[in-house]
Design a protein around this motif. Structure first.
Motif, short mmCIF file in Angstrom:
data_model
loop_
_atom_site.label_atom_id
_atom_site.label_comp_id
_atom_site.label_asym_id
_atom_site.label_seq_id
_atom_site.Cartn_x
_atom_site.Cartn_y
_atom_site.Cartn_z
N UNK A 76 2.59 -2.37 -7.90
CA UNK A 76 1.98 -1.29 -8.69
C UNK A 76 0.46 -1.36 -8.71
N UNK A 77 -0.08 -2.56 -8.49
CA UNK A 77 -1.53 -2.75 -8.60
C UNK A 77 -2.30 -2.28 -7.37
N UNK A 78 -1.58 -1.91 -6.28
CA UNK A 78 -2.24 -1.55 -5.03
C UNK A 78 -1.80 -0.17 -4.58
N UNK A 79 -2.63 0.52 -3.75
CA UNK A 79 -2.28 1.86 -3.29
C UNK A 79 -1.11 1.81 -2.31
N UNK A 80 -0.26 2.87 -2.30
CA UNK A 80 0.93 2.85 -1.44
C UNK A 80 0.63 3.29 -0.01
N UNK A 81 -0.13 2.48 0.69
CA UNK A 81 -0.50 2.79 2.06
C UNK A 81 0.27 1.94 3.05
N UNK A 82 0.18 2.31 4.32
CA UNK A 82 0.85 1.53 5.37
C UNK A 82 0.24 0.14 5.51
N UNK A 83 -1.02 0.00 5.13
CA UNK A 83 -1.66 -1.32 5.20
C UNK A 83 -0.97 -2.30 4.26
N UNK A 84 -0.90 -1.94 2.98
CA UNK A 84 -0.26 -2.79 1.97
C UNK A 84 1.20 -3.01 2.31
N UNK A 85 1.91 -1.93 2.61
CA UNK A 85 3.36 -2.00 2.81
C UNK A 85 3.74 -2.81 4.04
N UNK A 86 3.00 -2.65 5.14
CA UNK A 86 3.33 -3.43 6.34
C UNK A 86 2.98 -4.90 6.18
N UNK A 87 1.94 -5.22 5.43
CA UNK A 87 1.69 -6.62 5.11
C UNK A 87 2.92 -7.22 4.42
N UNK A 88 3.48 -6.47 3.47
CA UNK A 88 4.68 -6.94 2.77
C UNK A 88 5.82 -7.19 3.73
N UNK A 89 6.12 -6.20 4.56
CA UNK A 89 7.26 -6.33 5.46
C UNK A 89 7.05 -7.49 6.44
N UNK A 90 5.81 -7.73 6.82
CA UNK A 90 5.50 -8.85 7.72
C UNK A 90 5.54 -10.20 7.03
N UNK A 91 5.71 -10.20 5.70
CA UNK A 91 5.84 -11.46 4.99
C UNK A 91 4.58 -11.98 4.34
N UNK A 92 3.54 -11.15 4.26
CA UNK A 92 2.28 -11.55 3.64
C UNK A 92 2.14 -10.88 2.27
N UNK A 93 1.82 -11.66 1.26
CA UNK A 93 1.69 -11.14 -0.09
C UNK A 93 0.46 -10.25 -0.17
N UNK A 94 0.62 -8.95 -0.38
CA UNK A 94 -0.54 -8.06 -0.35
C UNK A 94 -1.59 -8.38 -1.40
N UNK A 95 -1.17 -8.75 -2.57
CA UNK A 95 -2.14 -9.03 -3.63
C UNK A 95 -2.99 -10.26 -3.31
N UNK A 96 -2.55 -11.05 -2.36
CA UNK A 96 -3.31 -12.23 -1.94
C UNK A 96 -4.19 -11.95 -0.73
N UNK A 97 -3.70 -11.10 0.20
CA UNK A 97 -4.37 -10.95 1.48
C UNK A 97 -5.02 -9.59 1.73
N UNK A 98 -4.72 -8.61 0.92
CA UNK A 98 -5.24 -7.26 1.18
C UNK A 98 -6.70 -7.14 0.77
N UNK A 99 -7.55 -6.72 1.70
CA UNK A 99 -8.97 -6.48 1.39
C UNK A 99 -9.36 -5.02 1.58
N UNK A 100 -8.44 -4.20 2.08
CA UNK A 100 -8.72 -2.82 2.41
C UNK A 100 -8.12 -2.49 3.76
N UNK A 101 -7.98 -1.22 4.05
CA UNK A 101 -7.32 -0.77 5.27
C UNK A 101 -8.18 -0.98 6.52
#
Length: 390
Positions: free
Chosen positions: A50-75
């Motif tokens: 809920x804390x991040x925008x619902x983009x392909x960047x965030x979502x594909x990080x998740x599916x690839x096994x990377x925690x978005x809240x830890x690794x996401x810096x922007x698209x």
């Protein structure tokens, strides 16, 4: 064992009146997915916190096994990596769309007509970005060409946290509320306004800047999961994620990101890389998402059918009798009625050729929800697939 991830970008949806109250997934003729679903683990996963925008960047990080809240810096930093842009720690990468706005005397009266400049061809787009660089580039701002409408701006010493709006979220809306200057983003919005004046009369008559972020870093996929992996995608975002994760990134001739993409070419590339030594392949298919953004109901259904026939069908035939495990899932929903992404959990299916599970009759949003299987943290899905989690 070989692992295949078929990522159907934006495939899940809401019920459509035009489809008799059903979704594209539920009406699509997809015999391969539905056959596998009967003997697979099927459920829902929350790929976007809920804390991040619902983009392909965030979502594909998740599916690839990377925690978005830890690794996401922007698209855009992922796209910059795909373009081989050497970002410095102080640089900010910004997605630069070529868009089409209505032709108005006052820039702020314009309406967003197309977030992709009507699918502008890459050679035409490269000429426009070169012109933008010549006219608007500086020691502070440098523009780089990408693919079709997707390009990159590097802002030296730039800022983040600007709350810039993706253009696909405001189709048919006046841009006035989305281009207000403040002390943080005024420089970027000035560039947008100048581009509108510069490109007047062109099909792509403006740039749109969004998705900013600092240089990204991910642990190597092999270090995380112990598997040699490859990424197949038409878009720089996924290629960049794959590159940063030290996956092999494979280009497929004719891969476009649209419904005219080379589906069979992607499947053949996946088969080849697995038979040549990679353990896992991640096949990203953008077509359902693009159809969702355009509100193209029939094409979204068709894109799912083509994935089933040409990608999944080819893989099943090539690996018949071998031990394979397949994950099929969207990254996020792109509802036709909204023409943008949403936060809702997505249906997933994990098939193992050596294990028959009690599954569902048809792979769609409702059947996945009815199983009661729910993965709250989407980045745990990959661990489930490769046997590193419960």
């Amino acid at each position: 064992m070989k692992y295949i991830i078929i990522l159907c970008d934006g495939m899940s949806d809401l019920p459509c009146d035009e489809l008799g109250g059903k979704t594209p997934m539920s009406v699509a003729n997809k015999p391969n997915m539905d056959r596998l679903a009967r003997v697979s683990v099927v459920g829902l996963a929350r790929t976007v916190p809920d804390s991040l925008p619902p983009g392909s960047d965030v979502a594909n990080l998740s599916v690839l096994g990377y925690e978005p809240e830890k690794y996401y810096t922007g698209r855009s930093p992922f796209e910059a990596a795909s373009m081989n842009i050497d970002m410095k720690p102080s640089d900010v990468a910004v997605r630069c769309n070529l868009v089409t706005l209505s032709d108005e005397a006052d820039f702020r009266d314009a309406t967003m007509l197309s977030y992709c400049a009507d699918d502008i061809h890459t050679p035409d787009a490269a000429k426009i970005i070169a012109r933008i660089e010549d006219e608007l580039g500086s020691d502070c701002f440098k523009f780089y060409p990408g693919f079709s409408y997707r390009h990159c701006l590097i802002w030296k010493g730039g800022k983040t946290g600007l709350n810039l709006t993706p253009p696909h979220d405001i189709i048919g809306k006046k841009i006035f509320d989305y281009v207000k200057h403040d002390s943080n983003n005024g420089g970027l919005l000035t560039l947008i306004e100048k581009s509108y004046k510069l490109l007047r009369g062109e099909k792509a008559n403006c740039i749109w800047l969004w998705g900013e972020g600092k240089k990204a870093a991910l642990p190597a996929f092999k270090k995380e999961f112990g598997l040699n992996a490859a990424m197949i995608s038409a878009v720089d975002l996924l290629k960049g994620i794959g590159k940063i994760a030290e996956m092999e990134t494979i280009d497929v001739e004719g891969a476009t990101g649209y419904i005219d993409t080379n589906f069979i070419g992607k499947a053949n590339a996946a088969v080849k890389t697995l038979k040549n030594g990679n353990d896992l392949v991640y096949i990203h298919v953008e077509a359902p998402d693009e159809c969702g953004h355009r509100g193209e109901i029939a094409n979204k259904v068709k894109s799912i059918e083509l994935i089933d026939e040409l990608i999944l069908g080819t893989i099943l035939k090539e690996f018949e009798g071998e031990h394979i495990r397949i994950l099929i899932t969207p990254d996020h929903p792109t509802p036709l009625s909204l023409m943008t992404h949403t936060h809702e959990p997505v249906p997933f299916m994990i098939y193992d050729s050596a294990e028959e599970k009690t599954g569902v009759e048809r792979f769609d949003e409702n059947s996945a929800a009815d199983t009661g299987v729910f993965i709250e943290k989407g980045y745990e899905l990959m661990r489930k697939v490769v046997g590193k989690g419960s």
